[in-house]
Scaffold this motif. Structure first.
Motif, PDB file in Angstrom:
ATOM      1  N   LYS A 175       0.804  -1.224   0.000  1.00 61.56           N
ATOM      2  CA  LYS A 175       0.000   0.000   0.000  1.00 61.56           C
ATOM      3  C   LYS A 175       0.835   1.271   0.000  1.00 61.56           C
ATOM      4  O   LYS A 175       0.383   2.297  -0.532  1.00 61.56           O
ATOM      5  CB  LYS A 175      -0.920   0.009   1.225  1.00 61.56           C
ATOM      6  N   SER A 176       2.036   1.250   0.603  1.00 58.77           N
ATOM      7  CA  SER A 176       2.813   2.491   0.731  1.00 58.77           C
ATOM      8  C   SER A 176       3.991   2.541  -0.233  1.00 58.77           C
ATOM      9  O   SER A 176       4.172   3.522  -0.945  1.00 58.77           O
ATOM     10  CB  SER A 176       3.331   2.634   2.170  1.00 58.77           C
ATOM     11  N   VAL A 177       4.792   1.463  -0.247  1.00 56.51           N
ATOM     12  CA  VAL A 177       6.032   1.514  -1.019  1.00 56.51           C
ATOM     13  C   VAL A 177       5.759   1.515  -2.517  1.00 56.51           C
ATOM     14  O   VAL A 177       6.278   2.373  -3.259  1.00 56.51           O
ATOM     15  CB  VAL A 177       6.943   0.322  -0.632  1.00 56.51           C
ATOM     16  N   LEU A 178       4.956   0.570  -3.004  1.00 56.27           N
ATOM     17  CA  LEU A 178       4.772   0.442  -4.454  1.00 56.27           C
ATOM     18  C   LEU A 178       4.121   1.682  -5.079  1.00 56.27           C
ATOM     19  O   LEU A 178       4.633   2.196  -6.087  1.00 56.27           O
ATOM     20  CB  LEU A 178       3.959  -0.822  -4.765  1.00 56.27           C
ATOM     21  N   PRO A 179       3.013   2.214  -4.521  1.00 60.19           N
ATOM     22  CA  PRO A 179       2.465   3.449  -5.127  1.00 60.19           C
ATOM     23  C   PRO A 179       3.438   4.621  -5.048  1.00 60.19           C
ATOM     24  O   PRO A 179       3.615   5.361  -6.030  1.00 60.19           O
ATOM     25  CB  PRO A 179       1.194   3.710  -4.309  1.00 60.19           C
ATOM     26  N   GLY A 180       4.055   4.821  -3.885  1.00 57.12           N
ATOM     27  CA  GLY A 180       4.994   5.935  -3.749  1.00 57.12           C
ATOM     28  C   GLY A 180       6.181   5.795  -4.671  1.00 57.12           C
ATOM     29  O   GLY A 180       6.648   6.781  -5.263  1.00 57.12           O
ATOM     30  N   TYR A 181       6.679   4.568  -4.817  1.00 57.87           N
ATOM     31  CA  TYR A 181       7.819   4.316  -5.703  1.00 57.87           C
ATOM     32  C   TYR A 181       7.451   4.637  -7.150  1.00 57.87           C
ATOM     33  O   TYR A 181       8.203   5.314  -7.872  1.00 57.87           O
ATOM     34  CB  TYR A 181       8.222   2.852  -5.559  1.00 57.87           C
ATOM     35  N   ALA A 182       6.274   4.158  -7.587  1.00 61.26           N
ATOM     36  CA  ALA A 182       5.867   4.387  -8.980  1.00 61.26           C
ATOM     37  C   ALA A 182       5.659   5.882  -9.240  1.00 61.26           C
ATOM     38  O   ALA A 182       6.145   6.419 -10.252  1.00 61.26           O
ATOM     39  CB  ALA A 182       4.589   3.605  -9.274  1.00 61.26           C
ATOM     40  N   ILE A 183       4.958   6.563  -8.319  1.00 59.68           N
ATOM     41  CA  ILE A 183       4.698   7.992  -8.521  1.00 59.68           C
ATOM     42  C   ILE A 183       5.998   8.787  -8.489  1.00 59.68           C
ATOM     43  O   ILE A 183       6.245   9.651  -9.349  1.00 59.68           O
ATOM     44  CB  ILE A 183       3.725   8.503  -7.438  1.00 59.68           C
ATOM     45  N   GLY A 184       6.873   8.522  -7.519  1.00 62.24           N
ATOM     46  CA  GLY A 184       8.120   9.266  -7.393  1.00 62.24           C
ATOM     47  C   GLY A 184       9.036   9.074  -8.588  1.00 62.24           C
ATOM     48  O   GLY A 184       9.609  10.047  -9.109  1.00 62.24           O
ATOM     49  N   CYS A 185       9.168   7.826  -9.045  1.00 65.65           N
ATOM     50  CA  CYS A 185      10.076   7.568 -10.166  1.00 65.65           C
ATOM     51  C   CYS A 185       9.533   8.131 -11.469  1.00 65.65           C
ATOM     52  O   CYS A 185      10.285   8.720 -12.267  1.00 65.65           O
ATOM     53  CB  CYS A 185      10.322   6.060 -10.290  1.00 65.65           C
TER      54      CYS A 185
END
Length: 370
Positions: A175-185
């Motif tokens: 819930k936290s790492v994958l969405p944040g990682y995709a949006i940030g990158c």
């Protein structure tokens, strides 16, 4: 190399293992029948000194290291400190394990053993040796579990708490790492292309990016929790902040990796900016982009876990670690750390595999071959 086919380091290790086994055999003579496996290990270790006259196979060193591990683990008793000769067995076993991987690596380099499959033995033996040492030291020296629990206790807690660990993994990683990682990158990649297109943006954003990348996560996390609430959105926002600037800086550097001759060639073909970007500059920047993706794969998990220290629902890796320390449930804390390490390593490995498939043409992926 000497007559036994050993390097200087291998000779030192072989001598240390054999002599330690000899001393251990002498010290264990009064209680020889109490630990037969340990006595057998000491006897075989002493016999291994014959390698300086008759060469011994590398697999014998591996077998002696395994025998030492089994003998030591079998001799552990809860609440009883190990006698001195057991610690000598630990030293000798470690020396045999080190000698085994040294000789194995040398055999692979010489081509006498196949690299495929055999090379996996080296990290496997190293990791298992560390676990055995950890188990023997913590239980054999009666280290309090609050200070450092043995791996067996952590493994038992891992098995019994699988539902809780899974819920924490879903909350933190999915819930936290994958969405944040995709949006940030993706945001870092898009802004880097805009920065490359606009000298004004390049002069304005890059210094701010360097400044923002130096901000401590401990200062950012509580602010994000105030802005986005206690649930996963605030943790994803922290991950976005941590992954955006590494991707921005690396992509900008990668877009400048194409040489002037290559750009001139595209110009002679009357290629537009879009065609040059898609067919030359982005492929040339791919190694830089994947470097950022690999760096961010570990940064994202660290950021999400640290952000959970400042407020979260009653689930998540960071929440479990902070509450576990408060309740002195250190084995649960180590189980959470193990889950985080496995998830982070697997995430990094997936990115590295994709990199090898996408940038197969690059010399760094082809082992330096042009």
């Amino acid at each position: 190399m000497n007559r036994a086919g050993l390097s200087r380091l291998q000779m030192v290790l072989a001598l240390a293992a054999g002599l330690t086994g000899l001393v251990g055999l002498v010290l264990s003579l009064p209680s020889l029948g109490a630990a037969p496996l340990l006595a057998l290990f000491f006897a075989l270790s002493t016999v291994s000194l014959a390698r300086f006259v008759l060469p011994l196979t590398v697999w014998l060193d591996g077998a002696l290291a395994v025998l030492a591990a089994i003998a030591l683990l079998a001799g552990l008793t809860t609440g009883v400190t190990l006698p001195g000769h057991h610690w000598l067995a630990l030293l000798a076993g470690w020396a045999f394990a080190w000698l085994f991987v040294e000789r194995l690596a040398a055999a692979i380099r010489a081509g006498s053993l196949p690299e495929t499959g055999t090379s996996l033995l080296i990290p496997t033996v190293f990791g298992l040796a560390l676990l055995v040492i950890w188990e023997v030291v913590t239980r054999g020296a009666n280290v309090p579990p609050v200070i450092l629990p043995p791996p067996s206790a952590i493994g038992a807690r891992f098995v019994t708490e699988i539902p809780i660990l899974w819920a924490d993994f879903v909350q933190t990683f999915v819930k936290s790492v994958l969405p944040g990682y995709a949006i940030g990158c993706l945001a870092g990649l898009g802004v880097a292309i805009l920065v490359d297109r606009s000298p004004f943006l390049k002069a304005g954003i890059m210094p701010i990016g360097n400044f923002m990348s130096a901000l401590p996560i401990i200062g950012i996390a509580p602010i994000m929790v105030m802005w986005f609430g206690f649930d996963w959105q605030s943790k994803a926002a922290v991950v976005v902040a941590m992954t955006f600037f590494p991707m921005l800086v690396n992509t900008v550097a990668g877009l400048n990796a194409a040489s002037a001759i290559e750009r001139d060639l595209m110009a002679t073909y009357a290629a537009s900016y879009r065609q040059t970007l898609l067919k030359l500059r982005l492929p040339a920047a791919a190694p830089f982009i994947f470097n950022a993706l690999k760096i961010n794969s570990t940064l994202a998990l660290i950021g999400a876990i640290v952000a959970e220290f400042f407020g979260t629902p009653v689930v998540g890796m960071g929440f479990r670690i902070s509450t576990g320390v408060g309740r002195l449930a250190i084995d649960l804390v180590w189980a959470e750390i193990a889950v985080a390490a496995i998830a982070g390593s697997a995430f990094y490995g997936v990115i590295a595999l994709i990199e090898r498939g996408v940038t197969f043409w690059h010399p760094s992926v082809r082992g330096g071959r042009a």
